[in-house]
Design an enzyme around this catalytic site. Sequence first.
Site, PDB file in Angstrom:
ATOM      1  N   THR A  27      54.818 -27.495  -0.660  1.00 41.49           N
ATOM      2  CA  THR A  27      53.851 -28.585  -0.772  1.00 41.49           C
ATOM      3  C   THR A  27      54.455 -29.689  -1.633  1.00 41.49           C
ATOM      4  OG1 THR A  27      52.779 -27.822  -2.812  1.00 41.49           O
ATOM      5  CG2 THR A  27      51.957 -26.899  -0.736  1.00 41.49           C
ATOM      6  N   VAL A  59      55.199 -25.752  -5.522  1.00 43.81           N
ATOM      7  CA  VAL A  59      54.243 -26.738  -6.030  1.00 43.81           C
ATOM      8  C   VAL A  59      55.003 -27.671  -6.967  1.00 43.81           C
ATOM      9  CG1 VAL A  59      52.082 -27.107  -7.266  1.00 43.81           C
ATOM     10  CG2 VAL A  59      52.400 -25.020  -5.905  1.00 43.81           C
ATOM     11  N   VAL A  85      58.197 -23.633  -8.689  1.00 46.72           N
ATOM     12  CA  VAL A  85      58.002 -24.980  -9.217  1.00 46.72           C
ATOM     13  C   VAL A  85      59.041 -25.936  -8.638  1.00 46.72           C
ATOM     14  CG1 VAL A  85      57.777 -26.382 -11.286  1.00 46.72           C
ATOM     15  CG2 VAL A  85      57.134 -23.953 -11.352  1.00 46.72           C
ATOM     16  N   LYS A  86      58.562 -26.995  -7.981  1.00 44.07           N
ATOM     17  CA  LYS A  86      59.460 -28.019  -7.440  1.00 44.07           C
ATOM     18  C   LYS A  86      59.790 -29.028  -8.533  1.00 44.07           C
ATOM     19  CE  LYS A  86      59.065 -29.644  -3.201  1.00 44.07           C
ATOM     20  NZ  LYS A  86      58.470 -30.259  -1.983  1.00 44.07           N
ATOM     21  N   ILE A  87      61.082 -29.207  -8.740  1.00 50.11           N
ATOM     22  CA  ILE A  87      61.592 -30.104  -9.777  1.00 50.11           C
ATOM     23  C   ILE A  87      62.531 -31.115  -9.117  1.00 50.11           C
ATOM     24  CG2 ILE A  87      62.897 -30.267 -11.920  1.00 50.11           C
ATOM     25  CD1 ILE A  87      60.462 -28.656 -12.427  1.00 50.11           C
TER      26      ILE A  87
END
Length: 223
Positions: A27, A59, A85-87
């Site tokens: 997402t 996310v 976790v998208k970074i």
Amino acid sequence: MKIFLDTANISEIKEGIDLGLVDGVTTNPTLISKEAGGSKKYAEIIKEILKIVDGPVSVEVVSTKSDGMVEEARKIHALGDNAVVKIPMTDEGLKAIRKLSQENIETNCTLVFNPIQALLAAKSGATYVSPFVGRLDDIGQDGMQIIDEIKTIFNNYIIKTQILVASVRNPIHVLRAAIIGADVVTIPFSVLKLLIKHPKTDEGLTRFLEDWKKVSPDGKFII
């Protein structure tokens, strides 16, 4: 190769799961904002996706500073064991990835556009790197070529970071990702449907059903 759905639409995710084709979900704030409205809040959508999907769910953080990214990442991680976790691929993002790796929080380094960025993200401890192939195609480059180059680099140094092909626009992207040996491809629901369909399949099914009516005029199964 694993297939993730790139969506925040609950109905699409459920249908993909029913097909047995969804290994995870990615997402971003844009996708979630399209679904957030009325009685549904941003956090509620994320929680629902994490609940119905067995595999990883990416996310994205919205902070641009490493300390803020880490703080947001811890909150995302607390929502579910399958939260990733998208970074973003920035210097601050790399700092955050390194810190989160030390805390055993899985990360997906997003907005990767060349093989060296992918290598740097892997060295910082990213669980996944997400090269955006469609956006590279948009500016006249061959997006899938960098997937091939990243795969070669990772094989050279036995790097465990997974290659997650993103910004996928069509079935050819998926085919080339599979041939190259990418670990994951994340695709819109529309592309998933295109992967299933083929005109010759439809043509063959129509022919079989027409022939069956010669045996059973009402079309019913008679065994």
